[in-house]
Design a protein around this motif. Sequence first.
Motif, mmCIF file in Angstrom:
data_model
loop_
_atom_site.group_PDB
_atom_site.id
_atom_site.type_symbol
_atom_site.label_atom_id
_atom_site.label_comp_id
_atom_site.label_asym_id
_atom_site.label_seq_id
_atom_site.Cartn_x
_atom_site.Cartn_y
_atom_site.Cartn_z
ATOM 1 N N ALA A 132 0.844 -1.205 0.000
ATOM 2 C CA ALA A 132 0.000 0.000 0.000
ATOM 3 C C ALA A 132 0.876 1.251 0.000
ATOM 4 C CB ALA A 132 -0.930 -0.011 1.209
ATOM 5 N N ASP A 133 1.972 1.232 0.784
ATOM 6 C CA ASP A 133 2.898 2.379 0.814
ATOM 7 C C ASP A 133 3.366 2.727 -0.592
ATOM 8 O OD1 ASP A 133 2.906 2.197 3.613
ATOM 9 O OD2 ASP A 133 4.795 1.056 3.680
ATOM 10 N N ILE A 134 3.656 1.689 -1.359
ATOM 11 C CA ILE A 134 4.235 1.881 -2.694
ATOM 12 C C ILE A 134 3.155 2.283 -3.691
ATOM 13 C CG2 ILE A 134 5.384 0.698 -4.617
ATOM 14 C CD1 ILE A 134 6.663 -1.167 -2.412
ATOM 15 N N LEU A 135 2.034 1.538 -3.659
ATOM 16 C CA LEU A 135 1.018 1.727 -4.700
ATOM 17 C C LEU A 135 0.261 3.032 -4.535
ATOM 18 C CD1 LEU A 135 -0.261 -1.957 -4.929
ATOM 19 C CD2 LEU A 135 1.279 -0.765 -6.504
ATOM 20 N N ILE A 136 0.154 3.524 -3.306
ATOM 21 C CA ILE A 136 -0.616 4.748 -3.110
ATOM 22 C C ILE A 136 0.044 5.937 -3.816
ATOM 23 C CG2 ILE A 136 0.412 5.547 -0.918
ATOM 24 C CD1 ILE A 136 -3.196 5.563 -0.839
ATOM 25 N N TYR A 137 1.358 5.826 -4.083
ATOM 26 C CA TYR A 137 2.050 6.878 -4.850
ATOM 27 C C TYR A 137 2.301 6.467 -6.295
ATOM 28 C CZ TYR A 137 2.455 8.576 -0.183
ATOM 29 O OH TYR A 137 2.129 8.994 1.076
ATOM 30 N N LYS A 138 1.780 5.310 -6.697
ATOM 31 C CA LYS A 138 2.062 4.783 -8.030
ATOM 32 C C LYS A 138 3.553 4.851 -8.324
ATOM 33 C CE LYS A 138 -2.441 6.011 -9.873
ATOM 34 N NZ LYS A 138 -3.193 6.526 -11.007
ATOM 35 N N ALA A 139 4.346 4.501 -7.329
ATOM 36 C CA ALA A 139 5.797 4.605 -7.492
ATOM 37 C C ALA A 139 6.281 3.608 -8.539
ATOM 38 C CB ALA A 139 6.505 4.352 -6.162
ATOM 39 N N GLY A 140 7.191 4.047 -9.393
ATOM 40 C CA GLY A 140 7.742 3.163 -10.412
ATOM 41 C C GLY A 140 9.007 2.475 -9.930
ATOM 42 N N LYS A 141 9.712 3.144 -9.026
ATOM 43 C CA LYS A 141 11.001 2.614 -8.585
ATOM 44 C C LYS A 141 11.064 2.614 -7.068
ATOM 45 C CE LYS A 141 14.023 3.885 -12.399
ATOM 46 N NZ LYS A 141 13.049 4.036 -13.475
ATOM 47 N N VAL A 142 11.480 1.484 -6.529
ATOM 48 C CA VAL A 142 11.547 1.344 -5.080
ATOM 49 C C VAL A 142 12.947 0.880 -4.669
ATOM 50 C CG1 VAL A 142 10.479 0.257 -3.068
ATOM 51 C CG2 VAL A 142 9.120 0.661 -5.114
ATOM 52 N N PRO A 143 13.794 1.825 -4.238
ATOM 53 C CA PRO A 143 15.136 1.420 -3.817
ATOM 54 C C PRO A 143 15.068 0.633 -2.505
ATOM 55 C CG PRO A 143 14.874 3.835 -3.643
ATOM 56 C CD PRO A 143 13.587 3.287 -4.163
ATOM 57 N N VAL A 144 15.522 -0.602 -2.560
ATOM 58 C CA VAL A 144 15.507 -1.458 -1.363
ATOM 59 C C VAL A 144 16.716 -2.389 -1.378
ATOM 60 C CG1 VAL A 144 13.020 -1.583 -0.883
ATOM 61 C CG2 VAL A 144 14.017 -3.089 -2.606
ATOM 62 N N GLY A 145 16.993 -2.934 -0.221
ATOM 63 C CA GLY A 145 18.039 -3.951 -0.115
ATOM 64 C C GLY A 145 17.482 -5.309 -0.513
ATOM 65 N N GLU A 146 18.398 -6.236 -0.669
ATOM 66 C CA GLU A 146 18.068 -7.601 -1.071
ATOM 67 C C GLU A 146 16.899 -8.197 -0.266
ATOM 68 O OE1 GLU A 146 20.087 -9.356 -3.485
ATOM 69 O OE2 GLU A 146 18.321 -10.664 -3.331
ATOM 70 N N ASP A 147 16.892 -7.944 1.042
ATOM 71 C CA ASP A 147 15.896 -8.564 1.919
ATOM 72 C C ASP A 147 14.471 -8.071 1.664
ATOM 73 O OD1 ASP A 147 16.720 -6.021 2.882
ATOM 74 O OD2 ASP A 147 15.805 -6.468 4.816
ATOM 75 N N GLN A 148 14.344 -6.969 0.893
ATOM 76 C CA GLN A 148 13.012 -6.403 0.675
ATOM 77 C C GLN A 148 12.472 -6.685 -0.730
ATOM 78 O OE1 GLN A 148 11.215 -4.511 3.086
ATOM 79 N NE2 GLN A 148 12.770 -5.401 4.402
ATOM 80 N N VAL A 149 13.278 -7.346 -1.549
ATOM 81 C CA VAL A 149 12.874 -7.546 -2.940
ATOM 82 C C VAL A 149 11.590 -8.378 -3.031
ATOM 83 C CG1 VAL A 149 13.536 -8.606 -5.137
ATOM 84 C CG2 VAL A 149 15.187 -7.210 -3.887
ATOM 85 N N ALA A 150 11.463 -9.362 -2.158
ATOM 86 C CA ALA A 150 10.255 -10.197 -2.172
ATOM 87 C C ALA A 150 9.004 -9.358 -1.889
ATOM 88 C CB ALA A 150 10.384 -11.327 -1.152
ATOM 89 N N HIS A 151 9.168 -8.304 -1.101
ATOM 90 C CA HIS A 151 8.020 -7.451 -0.796
ATOM 91 C C HIS A 151 7.598 -6.638 -2.020
ATOM 92 C CE1 HIS A 151 9.165 -7.503 3.772
ATOM 93 N NE2 HIS A 151 8.801 -8.682 3.307
ATOM 94 N N VAL A 152 8.575 -6.231 -2.813
ATOM 95 C CA VAL A 152 8.231 -5.500 -4.033
ATOM 96 C C VAL A 152 7.588 -6.459 -5.045
ATOM 97 C CG1 VAL A 152 9.105 -4.039 -5.904
ATOM 98 C CG2 VAL A 152 10.099 -3.846 -3.616
ATOM 99 N N GLU A 153 8.099 -7.674 -5.078
ATOM 100 C CA GLU A 153 7.509 -8.710 -5.936
ATOM 101 C C GLU A 153 6.034 -8.921 -5.572
ATOM 102 O OE1 GLU A 153 7.722 -10.374 -8.894
ATOM 103 O OE2 GLU A 153 9.591 -9.251 -8.633
ATOM 104 N N LEU A 154 5.756 -9.048 -4.276
ATOM 105 C CA LEU A 154 4.369 -9.212 -3.840
ATOM 106 C C LEU A 154 3.525 -8.018 -4.295
ATOM 107 C CD1 LEU A 154 2.223 -10.699 -1.897
ATOM 108 C CD2 LEU A 154 2.804 -8.847 -0.311
ATOM 109 N N THR A 155 4.110 -6.832 -4.159
ATOM 110 C CA THR A 155 3.405 -5.617 -4.560
ATOM 111 C C THR A 155 2.995 -5.681 -6.028
ATOM 112 O OG1 THR A 155 4.726 -4.383 -2.962
ATOM 113 C CG2 THR A 155 3.578 -3.089 -4.646
ATOM 114 N N ARG A 156 3.881 -6.208 -6.854
ATOM 115 C CA ARG A 156 3.560 -6.334 -8.285
ATOM 116 C C ARG A 156 2.363 -7.262 -8.490
ATOM 117 N NH1 ARG A 156 7.545 -4.977 -11.881
ATOM 118 N NH2 ARG A 156 7.154 -6.791 -13.179
#
Length: 401
Positions: free
Chosen positions: A138-162
């Motif tokens: 929700a944090d990401i999608l509410i801004y329709k963000a295209g790019k999310v700088p994160v460390g390796e441990d957070q990549v799965a969370h961006v994947e879920l977001t997709r």
Amino acid sequence: MESHQRVLSGMRPTGALHLGHYHGVLRNWVKLQHEFECFFFVADWHALTTDYADTSGIEASVWDMVIDWLAVGVDPSSAKIFVQSQVPEHAELHLLLSMATPLGWLERVPSYKDQQEKLRDRDLATYGFLGYPLLQSADILIYKAGKVPVGEDQVAHVELTREVARRFNHLYGRESDFEQKADAAIKKMGKKNSKLFNKLRNQYQEQGDHEALAVAQALLESQQNITLSDRERLYGYLEGGGRIILPEPQALLTKASKMPGLDGQKMSKSYGNTISLRDDLSAIETKLRTMPTDPARVRRTDPGDPAKCPVWQFHEIYSSDETRKWVVEGCRSASIGCIDCKQPVIDAVCEELKPIQARAQEYVGQPDLIRDIVHRGSEAARDVARDTLDEVRRAMGLSYK
Ligand code: TRP
Ligand code: SF4
């Protein structure tokens, strides 16, 4: 700037930041803020997912963290700096997304079980903790963000977001008059471009021509006189789906910081091997002077090997080629002592931190200014978040107009 180029990232309020955060994350943020429209926020609700039983430290940690961001050069006139809980729209989107998110998707996110095992002293069999990655979506999608700088441990969370975004668009991106609206939008591009767009769309849909898809997307991007919703409609129309309301973000993988801790392991609060950005310079000097070196150098006359020494990792970050040569030769031949060897590192770390600490000191003396910066950042973020939420409600049939 294009909305798909929005950058969003957040950090949980962990209190004082250290050199690992600076070299790993914050320097990257400072660079990104000049290239994109950036949203940087303190994820205080995320802190609650693990610290719900004792919330006493959260508020102070939030202010401290914002001070550290500002001190290293995150600039409120280029980036929106805010606190998650001050933008309650995140919570509404989280709730709406939760309705259609299968439990299995959340249970399968690797951090769910990992963290439960790591933090065994807490009861993390909670609803909120399971929802951690969805709140992040929700944090990401509410801004329709295209790019999310994160460390390796957070990549799965961006994947879920997709996946969550894809599901949302699939469920709610189908308007009854989608085709007509798409047609009308295409016409707005002018005769020549409309024709080209339709041709490219056919090439992609009939022959799976991905190059044609990319060209058509670029064409859409360059259109000046179509609205944002038309553009989203046409992105969806191109790929044969409905309207894209929540675009899928991309993780911008931040390489693991090379910053070692004082013991040569990764610098991390839980290892107790950190140099905090606001440690006294004299305390930093002591920490570095007493940090371990190659264990083979028991006596000053014993030669050593930089490859086996955590101090060398600091030289790799802070020293010139010339100094590094001096270290390698001096260490292997025992012609320099470890204290000599550490001095250039001590000097470089102190040089780096001096201006940061001076700025931090100024901010510490102006708590009202910090609150004002966060207040303004939160209001600016809310303007964007409200627009997305309006669209989301409309798409779900909840606009009551
Ligand atoms: N979960 C992230 C972390 O622990 C913090 C975070 C929350 C975040 N929401 C986010 C990061 C959205 C990027 C985008 O570091
Ligand atoms: Fe480490 Fe430098 Fe001592 Fe060699 S001389 S062991 S590199 S501190």
